[in-house]
Design a protein around this motif. Structure first.
Motif, PDB file in Angstrom:
ATOM      1  N   TRP A 124      15.339  37.901   4.736  1.00  0.00           N
ATOM      2  CA  TRP A 124      15.674  37.384   6.056  1.00  0.00           C
ATOM      3  C   TRP A 124      17.196  37.414   6.235  1.00  0.00           C
ATOM      4  CZ3 TRP A 124      12.181  34.994   9.604  1.00  0.00           C
ATOM      5  CH2 TRP A 124      10.876  34.859   9.129  1.00  0.00           C
ATOM      6  N   THR A 125      17.640  37.650   7.453  1.00  0.00           N
ATOM      7  CA  THR A 125      19.043  37.416   7.796  1.00  0.00           C
ATOM      8  C   THR A 125      19.118  36.088   8.541  1.00  0.00           C
ATOM      9  OG1 THR A 125      18.881  38.487   9.954  1.00  0.00           O
ATOM     10  CG2 THR A 125      19.436  39.899   8.064  1.00  0.00           C
ATOM     11  N   MET A 126      20.310  35.508   8.666  1.00  0.00           N
ATOM     12  CA  MET A 126      20.439  34.264   9.433  1.00  0.00           C
ATOM     13  C   MET A 126      20.077  34.488  10.897  1.00  0.00           C
ATOM     14  SD  MET A 126      20.842  31.395   8.024  1.00  0.00           S
ATOM     15  CE  MET A 126      21.075  30.499   9.561  1.00  0.00           C
ATOM     16  N   ASP A 127      20.369  35.667  11.430  1.00  0.00           N
ATOM     17  CA  ASP A 127      19.984  35.954  12.812  1.00  0.00           C
ATOM     18  C   ASP A 127      18.465  35.864  12.987  1.00  0.00           C
ATOM     19  OD1 ASP A 127      22.565  36.315  13.677  1.00  0.00           O
ATOM     20  OD2 ASP A 127      22.524  38.501  13.583  1.00  0.00           O
ATOM     21  N   LYS A 128      17.726  36.383  11.996  1.00  0.00           N
ATOM     22  CA  LYS A 128      16.255  36.330  12.069  1.00  0.00           C
ATOM     23  C   LYS A 128      15.754  34.896  11.896  1.00  0.00           C
ATOM     24  CE  LYS A 128      15.480  41.040  10.364  1.00  0.00           C
ATOM     25  NZ  LYS A 128      14.962  41.859   9.229  1.00  0.00           N
ATOM     26  N   ILE A 129      16.425  34.136  11.025  1.00  0.00           N
ATOM     27  CA  ILE A 129      16.028  32.738  10.820  1.00  0.00           C
ATOM     28  C   ILE A 129      16.227  31.932  12.101  1.00  0.00           C
ATOM     29  CG2 ILE A 129      16.630  30.604   9.591  1.00  0.00           C
ATOM     30  CD1 ILE A 129      17.298  32.390   7.160  1.00  0.00           C
ATOM     31  N   VAL A 130      17.367  32.150  12.776  1.00  0.00           N
ATOM     32  CA  VAL A 130      17.656  31.432  14.028  1.00  0.00           C
ATOM     33  C   VAL A 130      16.626  31.796  15.096  1.00  0.00           C
ATOM     34  CG1 VAL A 130      19.311  31.224  15.926  1.00  0.00           C
ATOM     35  CG2 VAL A 130      20.106  31.097  13.562  1.00  0.00           C
ATOM     36  N   GLU A 131      16.176  33.065  15.114  1.00  0.00           N
ATOM     37  CA  GLU A 131      15.134  33.469  16.062  1.00  0.00           C
ATOM     38  C   GLU A 131      13.859  32.646  15.868  1.00  0.00           C
ATOM     39  OE1 GLU A 131      14.263  37.620  15.916  1.00  0.00           O
ATOM     40  OE2 GLU A 131      16.323  38.231  16.371  1.00  0.00           O
ATOM     41  N   LYS A 132      13.574  32.288  14.607  1.00  0.00           N
ATOM     42  CA  LYS A 132      12.346  31.561  14.292  1.00  0.00           C
ATOM     43  C   LYS A 132      12.488  30.048  14.485  1.00  0.00           C
ATOM     44  CE  LYS A 132       9.591  34.904  12.930  1.00  0.00           C
ATOM     45  NZ  LYS A 132       8.301  35.180  13.593  1.00  0.00           N
ATOM     46  N   ILE A 133      13.637  29.481  14.033  1.00  0.00           N
ATOM     47  CA  ILE A 133      13.772  28.017  14.018  1.00  0.00           C
ATOM     48  C   ILE A 133      14.660  27.474  15.131  1.00  0.00           C
ATOM     49  CG2 ILE A 133      13.456  27.974  11.512  1.00  0.00           C
ATOM     50  CD1 ILE A 133      16.479  27.278  11.314  1.00  0.00           C
ATOM     51  N   GLY A 134      15.388  28.358  15.808  1.00  0.00           N
ATOM     52  CA  GLY A 134      16.338  27.913  16.820  1.00  0.00           C
ATOM     53  C   GLY A 134      17.666  27.507  16.190  1.00  0.00           C
ATOM     54  N   LEU A 135      18.578  27.016  17.014  1.00  0.00           N
ATOM     55  CA  LEU A 135      19.919  26.681  16.544  1.00  0.00           C
ATOM     56  C   LEU A 135      19.981  25.359  15.797  1.00  0.00           C
ATOM     57  CD1 LEU A 135      22.039  27.779  19.646  1.00  0.00           C
ATOM     58  CD2 LEU A 135      21.855  28.961  17.446  1.00  0.00           C
ATOM     59  N   LYS A 136      19.012  24.476  16.022  1.00  0.00           N
ATOM     60  CA  LYS A 136      19.041  23.162  15.385  1.00  0.00           C
ATOM     61  C   LYS A 136      18.871  23.294  13.869  1.00  0.00           C
ATOM     62  CE  LYS A 136      17.044  18.534  15.696  1.00  0.00           C
ATOM     63  NZ  LYS A 136      16.023  17.672  16.327  1.00  0.00           N
ATOM     64  N   ASN A 137      19.775  22.664  13.134  1.00  0.00           N
ATOM     65  CA  ASN A 137      19.745  22.636  11.659  1.00  0.00           C
ATOM     66  C   ASN A 137      20.005  23.987  11.003  1.00  0.00           C
ATOM     67  OD1 ASN A 137      19.132  19.863  11.588  1.00  0.00           O
ATOM     68  ND2 ASN A 137      16.941  20.272  11.753  1.00  0.00           N
ATOM     69  N   ASN A 138      20.415  25.001  11.773  1.00  0.00           N
ATOM     70  CA  ASN A 138      20.627  26.308  11.153  1.00  0.00           C
ATOM     71  C   ASN A 138      21.789  26.287  10.159  1.00  0.00           C
ATOM     72  OD1 ASN A 138      22.422  26.053  13.414  1.00  0.00           O
ATOM     73  ND2 ASN A 138      22.811  28.249  13.326  1.00  0.00           N
ATOM     74  N   CYS A 139      22.785  25.418  10.381  1.00  0.00           N
ATOM     75  CA  CYS A 139      23.900  25.318   9.439  1.00  0.00           C
ATOM     76  C   CYS A 139      23.430  24.756   8.091  1.00  0.00           C
ATOM     77  CB  CYS A 139      25.015  24.436  10.001  1.00  0.00           C
ATOM     78  SG  CYS A 139      25.930  25.216  11.347  1.00  0.00           S
ATOM     79  N   THR A 140      22.475  23.835   8.146  1.00  0.00           N
ATOM     80  CA  THR A 140      21.917  23.273   6.911  1.00  0.00           C
ATOM     81  C   THR A 140      21.207  24.356   6.112  1.00  0.00           C
ATOM     82  OG1 THR A 140      21.638  21.115   7.938  1.00  0.00           O
ATOM     83  CG2 THR A 140      20.353  21.543   5.951  1.00  0.00           C
ATOM     84  N   PHE A 141      20.363  25.140   6.791  1.00  0.00           N
ATOM     85  CA  PHE A 141      19.679  26.241   6.125  1.00  0.00           C
ATOM     86  C   PHE A 141      20.690  27.204   5.508  1.00  0.00           C
ATOM     87  CE2 PHE A 141      16.061  24.985   8.774  1.00  0.00           C
ATOM     88  CZ  PHE A 141      14.996  25.186   7.903  1.00  0.00           C
ATOM     89  N   CYS A 142      21.689  27.568   6.293  1.00  0.00           N
ATOM     90  CA  CYS A 142      22.662  28.566   5.847  1.00  0.00           C
ATOM     91  C   CYS A 142      23.432  28.071   4.621  1.00  0.00           C
ATOM     92  CB  CYS A 142      23.627  28.899   6.982  1.00  0.00           C
ATOM     93  SG  CYS A 142      24.611  30.375   6.665  1.00  0.00           S
ATOM     94  N   GLY A 143      23.833  26.797   4.619  1.00  0.00           N
ATOM     95  CA  GLY A 143      24.578  26.245   3.494  1.00  0.00           C
ATOM     96  C   GLY A 143      23.786  26.261   2.206  1.00  0.00           C
ATOM     97  N   VAL A 144      22.500  25.891   2.304  1.00  0.00           N
ATOM     98  CA  VAL A 144      21.633  25.900   1.116  1.00  0.00           C
ATOM     99  C   VAL A 144      21.432  27.319   0.618  1.00  0.00           C
ATOM    100  CG1 VAL A 144      19.298  25.428   0.275  1.00  0.00           C
ATOM    101  CG2 VAL A 144      20.459  23.761   1.746  1.00  0.00           C
ATOM    102  N   PHE A 145      21.155  28.244   1.553  1.00  0.00           N
ATOM    103  CA  PHE A 145      20.939  29.640   1.166  1.00  0.00           C
ATOM    104  C   PHE A 145      22.195  30.253   0.556  1.00  0.00           C
ATOM    105  CE2 PHE A 145      17.434  30.254   4.590  1.00  0.00           C
ATOM    106  CZ  PHE A 145      16.522  29.645   3.744  1.00  0.00           C
ATOM    107  N   ARG A 146      23.369  29.915   1.120  1.00  0.00           N
ATOM    108  CA  ARG A 146      24.615  30.506   0.608  1.00  0.00           C
ATOM    109  C   ARG A 146      24.888  30.062  -0.823  1.00  0.00           C
ATOM    110  NH1 ARG A 146      28.054  28.433   3.861  1.00  0.00           N
ATOM    111  NH2 ARG A 146      27.938  30.015   5.497  1.00  0.00           N
TER     112      ARG A 146
END
Length: 202
Positions: A124-146
């Motif tokens: 998955w890319t972050m762009d694809k993740i945002v498409e699925k979950i929206g903008l809410k909490n996307n920074c949390t997901f990104c920080g954990v994944f990074r």
């Protein structure tokens, strides 16, 4: 009237908030690098022969970190194998420019570079993740994944340790967030020089 450097006769260019010393550029560099070297020695952060991954985002903090690690490794003969480790989150228009900066740093500091991507590691890319979950909490997901991507990248290149660059504002923000959350365990960890993640020390 110009203020003289507290360590030499040149004109000072800054006053350090930490010490109050007025320093010229050369003396500031020397004081800054000496303090980092002393921290490395006092905390026994590295052992000769270790492979150390430098988390490289292309921002100012990681660029300074790469420079200082390269300089100190050569000046004090730490005997470390250094390389740059960068993460491509897959965010259109965000990471492209910073990855180009990382590639320039690789050439400038003559260090090997490994780039790992979310798509490569997770499918998955972050762009694809945002498409699925929206903008809410996307920074949390990104920080954990990074963070996990850095660990996985370190495994791929057989690194013993990962170093990351942070400024005082980063630390202050993290401390305040953990205080507001009442997270005592994280509050203790976030001010430590080293943390343990899986089999790595960061």
């Amino acid at each position: 009237m110009p203020i003289s450097c507290g360590l030499c006769e040149k004109n000072a260019i800054l006053k350090r908030p930490k010490t109050g010393d007025a320093l010229c550029k050369d003396c500031f560099y020397h004081a800054f690098e000496t303090e980092i070297h002393q921290t490395i020695i006092d905390a026994e952060l590295f052992k000769r022969g270790e492979t150390v991954a430098i988390g490289a985002s292309g921002g100012k903090d990681s660029t300074v970190l790469a420079h200082v690690m390269k300089v100190l490794n050569e000046r004090y003969d730490y005997g470390l194998n250094l390389f740059l480790l960068s993460v491509d989150e897959g965010i259109s228009g965000y990471r492209d420019d910073s990855l180009e900066t990382v590639k320039r740093n690789q050439q400038q500091y003559d260090l090997p570079l490994k780039i790992v991507s979310y798509e490569e590691l997770y499918g998955w890319t972050m762009d694809k993740i945002v498409e699925k979950i929206g903008l809410k909490n996307n920074c949390t997901f990104c920080g954990v994944f990074r963070r996990q991507a850095l660990d996985r990248g370190a495994v791929l290149v057989n690194a013993d340790k990962i170093v990351t660059g942070h400024n005082a504002d980063d630390i202050a923000e993290t401390v305040l967030m953990n205080i507001l959350r009442g997270d005592v365990a994280r509050l203790r960890r976030c001010t430590a020089i080293t943390t343990v993640s899986t089999n790595f020390t960061e």
